[in-house]
Design a protein around this motif. Structure first.
Motif, PDB file in Angstrom:
ATOM      1  N   VAL A 134       0.853  -1.179   0.000  1.00 24.82           N
ATOM      2  CA  VAL A 134       0.000   0.000   0.000  1.00 24.82           C
ATOM      3  C   VAL A 134       0.897   1.241   0.000  1.00 24.82           C
ATOM      4  CG1 VAL A 134      -0.201   0.074   2.513  1.00 24.82           C
ATOM      5  CG2 VAL A 134      -1.978   1.115   1.127  1.00 24.82           C
ATOM      6  N   ASP A 135       0.408   2.275  -0.653  1.00 22.64           N
ATOM      7  CA  ASP A 135       1.118   3.547  -0.705  1.00 22.64           C
ATOM      8  C   ASP A 135       1.262   4.110   0.709  1.00 22.64           C
ATOM      9  OD1 ASP A 135       2.078   5.977  -2.198  1.00 22.64           O
ATOM     10  OD2 ASP A 135       0.321   6.837  -1.182  1.00 22.64           O
ATOM     11  N   GLU A 136       2.399   4.737   0.989  1.00 20.42           N
ATOM     12  CA  GLU A 136       2.656   5.268   2.323  1.00 20.42           C
ATOM     13  C   GLU A 136       1.617   6.308   2.739  1.00 20.42           C
ATOM     14  OE1 GLU A 136       6.239   7.546   4.629  1.00 20.42           O
ATOM     15  OE2 GLU A 136       6.787   5.954   3.225  1.00 20.42           O
ATOM     16  N   THR A 137       1.154   7.098   1.797  1.00 18.89           N
ATOM     17  CA  THR A 137       0.130   8.106   2.104  1.00 18.89           C
ATOM     18  C   THR A 137      -1.170   7.442   2.532  1.00 18.89           C
ATOM     19  OG1 THR A 137       1.116   9.632   0.519  1.00 18.89           O
ATOM     20  CG2 THR A 137      -1.146  10.088   1.187  1.00 18.89           C
ATOM     21  N   GLN A 138      -1.555   6.380   1.831  1.00 20.71           N
ATOM     22  CA  GLN A 138      -2.768   5.652   2.193  1.00 20.71           C
ATOM     23  C   GLN A 138      -2.625   5.020   3.579  1.00 20.71           C
ATOM     24  OE1 GLN A 138      -2.754   3.082  -1.267  1.00 20.71           O
ATOM     25  NE2 GLN A 138      -4.652   4.028  -2.010  1.00 20.71           N
ATOM     26  N   LEU A 139      -1.445   4.485   3.852  1.00 19.60           N
ATOM     27  CA  LEU A 139      -1.204   3.869   5.149  1.00 19.60           C
ATOM     28  C   LEU A 139      -1.256   4.917   6.259  1.00 19.60           C
ATOM     29  CD1 LEU A 139      -0.601   1.219   6.557  1.00 19.60           C
ATOM     30  CD2 LEU A 139       1.829   1.622   6.141  1.00 19.60           C
ATOM     31  N   GLN A 140      -0.674   6.085   6.011  1.00 21.97           N
ATOM     32  CA  GLN A 140      -0.729   7.152   7.009  1.00 21.97           C
ATOM     33  C   GLN A 140      -2.173   7.576   7.253  1.00 21.97           C
ATOM     34  OE1 GLN A 140       1.839  10.518   6.412  1.00 21.97           O
ATOM     35  NE2 GLN A 140       0.792  11.747   7.943  1.00 21.97           N
TER      36      GLN A 140
ATOM     37  N   ALA B 223      -4.811   5.742   6.953  1.00 23.29           N
ATOM     38  CA  ALA B 223      -5.448   4.681   7.732  1.00 23.29           C
ATOM     39  C   ALA B 223      -5.051   4.780   9.208  1.00 23.29           C
ATOM     40  CB  ALA B 223      -5.073   3.316   7.160  1.00 23.29           C
ATOM     41  N   PHE B 224      -3.772   5.051   9.468  1.00 26.47           N
ATOM     42  CA  PHE B 224      -3.325   5.215  10.849  1.00 26.47           C
ATOM     43  C   PHE B 224      -3.997   6.419  11.496  1.00 26.47           C
ATOM     44  CE2 PHE B 224       0.532   2.518  10.027  1.00 26.47           C
ATOM     45  CZ  PHE B 224       0.338   1.640  11.083  1.00 26.47           C
ATOM     46  N   GLU B 225      -4.192   7.494  10.753  1.00 20.42           N
ATOM     47  CA  GLU B 225      -4.871   8.673  11.294  1.00 20.42           C
ATOM     48  C   GLU B 225      -6.316   8.351  11.656  1.00 20.42           C
ATOM     49  OE1 GLU B 225      -4.143  11.616   8.263  1.00 20.42           O
ATOM     50  OE2 GLU B 225      -2.101  11.972   8.956  1.00 20.42           O
ATOM     51  N   GLU B 226      -6.968   7.529  10.850  1.00 16.44           N
ATOM     52  CA  GLU B 226      -8.336   7.107  11.154  1.00 16.44           C
ATOM     53  C   GLU B 226      -8.360   6.266  12.430  1.00 16.44           C
ATOM     54  OE1 GLU B 226     -10.279   5.187   7.855  1.00 16.44           O
ATOM     55  OE2 GLU B 226      -9.709   6.784   6.471  1.00 16.44           O
ATOM     56  N   VAL B 227      -7.395   5.365  12.563  1.00 17.05           N
ATOM     57  CA  VAL B 227      -7.308   4.543  13.771  1.00 17.05           C
ATOM     58  C   VAL B 227      -7.075   5.436  14.987  1.00 17.05           C
ATOM     59  CG1 VAL B 227      -5.917   2.808  14.979  1.00 17.05           C
ATOM     60  CG2 VAL B 227      -6.552   2.457  12.590  1.00 17.05           C
ATOM     61  N   ALA B 228      -6.184   6.401  14.863  1.00 19.04           N
ATOM     62  CA  ALA B 228      -5.900   7.314  15.971  1.00 19.04           C
ATOM     63  C   ALA B 228      -7.153   8.095  16.366  1.00 19.04           C
ATOM     64  CB  ALA B 228      -4.770   8.275  15.600  1.00 19.04           C
ATOM     65  N   ALA B 229      -7.911   8.555  15.392  1.00 28.76           N
ATOM     66  CA  ALA B 229      -9.141   9.308  15.681  1.00 28.76           C
ATOM     67  C   ALA B 229     -10.152   8.410  16.385  1.00 28.76           C
ATOM     68  CB  ALA B 229      -9.723   9.876  14.388  1.00 28.76           C
ATOM     69  N   THR B 230     -10.272   7.180  15.929  1.00 25.04           N
ATOM     70  CA  THR B 230     -11.206   6.236  16.549  1.00 25.04           C
ATOM     71  C   THR B 230     -10.791   5.957  17.988  1.00 25.04           C
ATOM     72  OG1 THR B 230     -11.713   5.204  14.432  1.00 25.04           O
ATOM     73  CG2 THR B 230     -12.177   3.912  16.407  1.00 25.04           C
ATOM     74  N   CYS B 231      -9.515   5.685  18.203  1.00 23.77           N
ATOM     75  CA  CYS B 231      -9.029   5.401  19.554  1.00 23.77           C
ATOM     76  C   CYS B 231      -9.230   6.598  20.471  1.00 23.77           C
ATOM     77  CB  CYS B 231      -7.556   5.012  19.516  1.00 23.77           C
ATOM     78  SG  CYS B 231      -7.257   3.417  18.748  1.00 23.77           S
ATOM     79  N   THR B 232      -8.971   7.782  19.972  1.00 21.73           N
ATOM     80  CA  THR B 232      -9.155   8.985  20.774  1.00 21.73           C
ATOM     81  C   THR B 232     -10.616   9.146  21.169  1.00 21.73           C
ATOM     82  OG1 THR B 232      -7.292  10.050  19.688  1.00 21.73           O
ATOM     83  CG2 THR B 232      -8.849  11.492  20.817  1.00 21.73           C
TER      84      THR B 232
END
Length: 83
Positions: A44-50, A52-61
């Motif tokens: 996966v492209d690094e931008t797409q992965l970032q 996805a990680f931002e979405e996970v961070a928002a969900t966890c927060t």
């Protein structure tokens, strides 16, 4: 009493080193978790992965805020069954 500029520079250098060490620990921790989850095997492209990680961070927060919002939660929440 005011500190001389040389002492302030020393303190800044020390804090920058502490920051670098903390970021390294955090990156290693997240990296281990990502590898255990199989992220390393995904092409996966690094931008797409970032993103996805931002979405996970928002969900966890959001989950942490909800879990501790009434003062009864300890801020530790299992996300295993969240979909």
């Amino acid at each position: 009493m005011k500190k001389p500029s040389s002492k302030i520079r020393e303190e800044i250098a020390r804090l920058q080193d502490q920051l670098k060490q903390a970021e390294t620990r955090e990156a290693e921790r997240i990296g281990r978790i990502a590898l255990k989850a199989g992220i390393g095997e995904i092409a996966v492209d690094e931008t797409q992965l970032q993103n996805a990680f931002e979405e996970v961070a928002a969900t966890c927060t959001a989950v942490l805020i909800l879990s501790s919002g009434n003062g009864m939660g300890d801020g530790v929440v299992s996300l295993a069954n969240r979909h």
